[in-house]
Design an enzyme around this catalytic site. Structure first.
Site, PDB file in Angstrom:
ATOM      1  N   GLU A 252       0.851  -1.198   0.000  1.00  0.00           N
ATOM      2  CA  GLU A 252       0.000   0.000   0.000  1.00  0.00           C
ATOM      3  C   GLU A 252       0.876   1.234   0.000  1.00  0.00           C
ATOM      4  OE1 GLU A 252      -2.658  -0.004   3.321  1.00  0.00           O
ATOM      5  OE2 GLU A 252      -3.713  -1.785   2.621  1.00  0.00           O
ATOM      6  N   LYS A 254       2.386   4.345   1.496  1.00  0.00           N
ATOM      7  CA  LYS A 254       2.508   4.860   2.866  1.00  0.00           C
ATOM      8  C   LYS A 254       2.369   6.380   2.765  1.00  0.00           C
ATOM      9  CE  LYS A 254       5.263   4.588   7.086  1.00  0.00           C
ATOM     10  NZ  LYS A 254       5.038   5.935   7.558  1.00  0.00           N
ATOM     11  N   ARG A 259      -2.391   9.680  11.103  1.00  0.00           N
ATOM     12  CA  ARG A 259      -3.319   8.562  11.227  1.00  0.00           C
ATOM     13  C   ARG A 259      -4.602   9.025  11.918  1.00  0.00           C
ATOM     14  NH1 ARG A 259      -1.007   2.835  12.852  1.00  0.00           N
ATOM     15  NH2 ARG A 259      -2.866   1.560  12.849  1.00  0.00           N
ATOM     16  N   ARG A 274      -3.247   9.112  16.347  1.00  0.00           N
ATOM     17  CA  ARG A 274      -2.531   7.924  16.820  1.00  0.00           C
ATOM     18  C   ARG A 274      -2.182   8.041  18.300  1.00  0.00           C
ATOM     19  NH1 ARG A 274       2.772   5.895  13.736  1.00  0.00           N
ATOM     20  NH2 ARG A 274       4.046   5.318  15.503  1.00  0.00           N
ATOM     21  N   GLU A 304      -5.417   7.453   6.859  1.00  0.00           N
ATOM     22  CA  GLU A 304      -4.392   8.485   6.990  1.00  0.00           C
ATOM     23  C   GLU A 304      -4.945   9.769   6.372  1.00  0.00           C
ATOM     24  OE1 GLU A 304      -1.502   7.773   8.495  1.00  0.00           O
ATOM     25  OE2 GLU A 304       0.025   9.164   7.756  1.00  0.00           O
ATOM     26  N   PHE A 345      -7.458   2.455   5.456  1.00  0.00           N
ATOM     27  CA  PHE A 345      -6.708   1.210   5.292  1.00  0.00           C
ATOM     28  C   PHE A 345      -7.085   0.073   6.235  1.00  0.00           C
ATOM     29  CE2 PHE A 345      -3.804   4.215   7.545  1.00  0.00           C
ATOM     30  CZ  PHE A 345      -3.759   3.582   8.777  1.00  0.00           C
ATOM     31  N   ARG A 421       3.794  -3.444  17.872  1.00  0.00           N
ATOM     32  CA  ARG A 421       4.573  -3.539  16.662  1.00  0.00           C
ATOM     33  C   ARG A 421       4.795  -5.022  16.476  1.00  0.00           C
ATOM     34  NH1 ARG A 421       6.781   1.098  15.027  1.00  0.00           N
ATOM     35  NH2 ARG A 421       6.596   2.346  16.902  1.00  0.00           N
ATOM     36  N   LYS A 428       7.144  -1.284   7.022  1.00  0.00           N
ATOM     37  CA  LYS A 428       7.229  -0.035   6.250  1.00  0.00           C
ATOM     38  C   LYS A 428       8.548  -0.003   5.489  1.00  0.00           C
ATOM     39  CE  LYS A 428       8.537   2.282  10.484  1.00  0.00           C
ATOM     40  NZ  LYS A 428       8.146   3.168  11.541  1.00  0.00           N
TER      41      LYS A 428
END
Ligand code: AMP
Length: 577
Positions: A252, A254, A259, A274, A304, A345, A421, A428
């Site tokens: 996708e 970035k 966000r 975020r 985003e 997304f 994470r 990314k």
């Protein structure tokens, strides 16, 4: 609970830097708390009156606080101000002043946590005409009934300057320590953290832990309207590495924006960043788009936000977007100046079902089924499903040409894990800085598995004026131990760069060898990638490369062609822009 008990805890926490001890101190306090006080105490310990996602603010600045201290202690405002100028801490000032006025505290009713908390909440709630006066009364009242130490912490809390070092992890561990036996603590920590990811409110979670234990914690569900901690991305060194990480993946764009977590329930819409700040009021245009173009009565979706140049229709910088995020007035005007685009997304919740346990492939399908796109305005994140490097590279290049940050490579099978994470979720990929060709001017002898080889190489840039090489970083990564470990590695790193053969190459050029540190005559030039250039007093050059990695040996370059200090300086300046 008496507020003095909390004040003593603050003091103890201030004196105790060790995290482990801090959680022990808090655990003791939590055990003594009544269930109804738990939420207040947990928030106050973190210097807060509202959970992180609340829009409410106390809105008391130094000036009003000086007036309140003056009124509560009976000292003239000028005196309070003078002392403030000396110490820079109104907490210390009020403490000293109350200590100097000992006799008046004799008949005071002892302050309760509930009273302090209640007044602080009311301070945030008063609005409109006369609200400053009312705030002043509410804060003066509690300072007026406080002992010296209590007043110090009240003032610091109100001004947002508590700083006793209670990070979220410490609260989590303290709740586990307070209410769970050692053998269930590990499980409890996970359950408490999960609860916090979903509610953003350790106060509520502590209450549940005490009253209902693990069973209760496991029943914590997200609450639409309250933001959750979102899934985070890991970094990949290259596009090919990312593609090879997953069996099936989507690439996708970035987007280089902010966000947004979008919630809807009973016709009401909430927008959060975020960091869980509520930005609903700043983006009425987005609220309208969501109302019109997303099907579903209850949902949480993510995307985003980008700022779009109204003339060129190209994305603008994040700084421009942040003007909109922070704008609290003239919003209609700002909407015209800085229109936005939203690229969606993910979906976390829809009409009674949460998607934590659903693979990304399924989530994307659901998302596609509920969005009616408004091209250029409100749309799905651009996506390509492929494992083909060439196609992926084309997509990546196009994203960069459109001024976006890079791409996200997403595992189609990965679940949605809030707050984490996760390895195997999102990767990314974005360009690092321009590579540098630098000389190796030093090294360290390795230990353990690497004994006998050089490891951690010191890099040097050429100073054109003197011809000397000045140190600018130290690098150990990007290398494998032996040749065969690189087999099958299709990345652009050259297979010949290993600790072993670099050692062989450099050995003839050793100038001095003291202990584990070696100085090496600059002879070998290597191409190095890195994260950023920082100013650093630790290296002769004055700069340090952050996370340098070796890409290849520049057999084609002599040291005269190595990069210079000047180039380093230039790149440093460019990066600042
Ligand atoms: P980073 O902040 O560098 O860790 O990258 C993660 C952030 O990239 C997310 O929090 C999003 O704000 C942003 N982002 C931009 N485009 C996407 C996308 N297509 N999917 C997920 N996150 C994205």
């Amino acid at each position: 609970m008496y507020y003095s008990r909390l004040a003593d805890t603050y003091e103890e926490l201030e004196k105790t830097p060790a995290k482990l001890k801090k959680s022990g101190i808090i655990a003791r306090l939590l055990k003594e708390s009544e269930p109804k006080e738990m939420g207040m105490i947990v928030l106050l310990l973190q210097g807060k009156v509202f959970p992180i996602w609340s829009e409410k603010e106390l809105g008391i600045a130094n000036l009003l606080m000086i007036k309140a201290i003056s009124s509560a202690t009976g000292f003239p405002a000028q005196k309070v101000e003078e002392r403030f100028k000396r110490t820079g801490d109104l907490g210390l000032v009020v403490e000293e002043l109350i200590k100097n006025k000992r006799q008046s505290t004799l008949f005071r009713k002892r302050l309760m946590v509930e009273k302090v908390f209640g007044n602080l909440q009311k301070i945030a709630e008063v609005e409109g005409k006369g609200s400053q006066d009312r705030k002043f009364q509410l804060v003066s009242e509690i300072i007026g009934s406080a002992e010296a130490k209590e007043a110090k912490y009240i003032v610091r809390t109100v001004l947002g300057e508590l700083r006793v070092g209670v990070a979220e992890g410490i609260v989590r561990d303290a709740i586990a320590e307070a209410f769970f036996h050692e053998n269930e603590r590990k499980e409890a920590i996970n359950a408490i953290e999960w609860g916090w990811f979903l509610t953003g409110d350790y106060g509520e979670i502590a209450g549940i832990a005490k009253e209902k234990g693990l069973v209760g914690l496991r029943k914590v569900r997200l609450d639409i309207g309250k933001p959750i901690q979102v899934l985070l991305a890991e970094k990949s060194p290259s596009l090919i590495d990312a593609l090879e990480s997953f069996d099936e993946c989507a690439i996708e764009v970035k987007y280089d924006g902010a966000r947004v977590q979008i919630h809807k329930k009973e016709g009401k819409i909430w927008l959060y960043t975020r960091r869980l700040e509520n930005i609903t009021k700043q983006f009425p245009d987005l609220v309208e788009l969501v109302k019109k173009h997303v099907k579903g009565s209850e949902f949480i979706i993510e995307g985003e936000i980008l700022a779009i140049d109204p003339k060129t229709h190209r994305p603008m910088t994040f700084q421009t977007l942040s003007q909109r995020i922070h704008r609290k007035y003239d919003i209609e005007e700002t909407i015209k100046q800085i229109p936005i685009q939203v690229n969606l997304f993910d979906v976390i919740y829809l009409n009674g079902k949460s998607f934590f346990e659903s693979a990304f492939k399924e989530r994307r399908k659901v998302l596609e089924s509920i969005i009616s796109e408004v091209p250029g305005k409100f749309q799905l994140a651009e996506e390509l499903i492929t494992k083909d490097l060439q196609k992926a590279e084309k997509f990546y290049k196009k994203a960069l040409e459109e001024n976006q940050e890079g791409v996200m490579v997403k595992n189609l099978k990965a679940l949605y894990q809030p707050g984490r994470r996760v390895a195997g979720g999102w990767l990314k990929v974005k360009p690092t800085m321009e590579n540098l060709d630098l000389a190796i001017v030093g090294a360290q002898w390795g230990t353990g598995k690497r004994a006998g080889w050089m490891s951690s190489f010191v890099l040097g840039a050429r100073d054109e004026k003197t011809g000397r090489f000045l140190e600018c970083g130290m690098m150990g990564t990007g290398l494998k131990e032996k040749e065969q470990e690189r087999e099958g590695d299709k990345s652009r790193l050259q297979s010949s760069v290993t600790f072993q053969n670099l050692t062989k190459m450099l050995k003839p050029y050793i100038e001095s060898d003291k202990g584990s540190s070696i100085k090496i005559r600059p002879k070998v030039v290597v191409e190095v990638a890195y994260e950023e250039i920082q100013k650093s007093p630790n290296y002769e050059s004055g700069y340090a490369l952050r996370f340098p990695r070796i890409l290849r040996i520049r057999f084609d370059k002599g040291i005269e062609q190595a990069d210079t200090l000047k180039r380093l300086e230039r790149l440093y300046e460019q990066q600042k822009k």
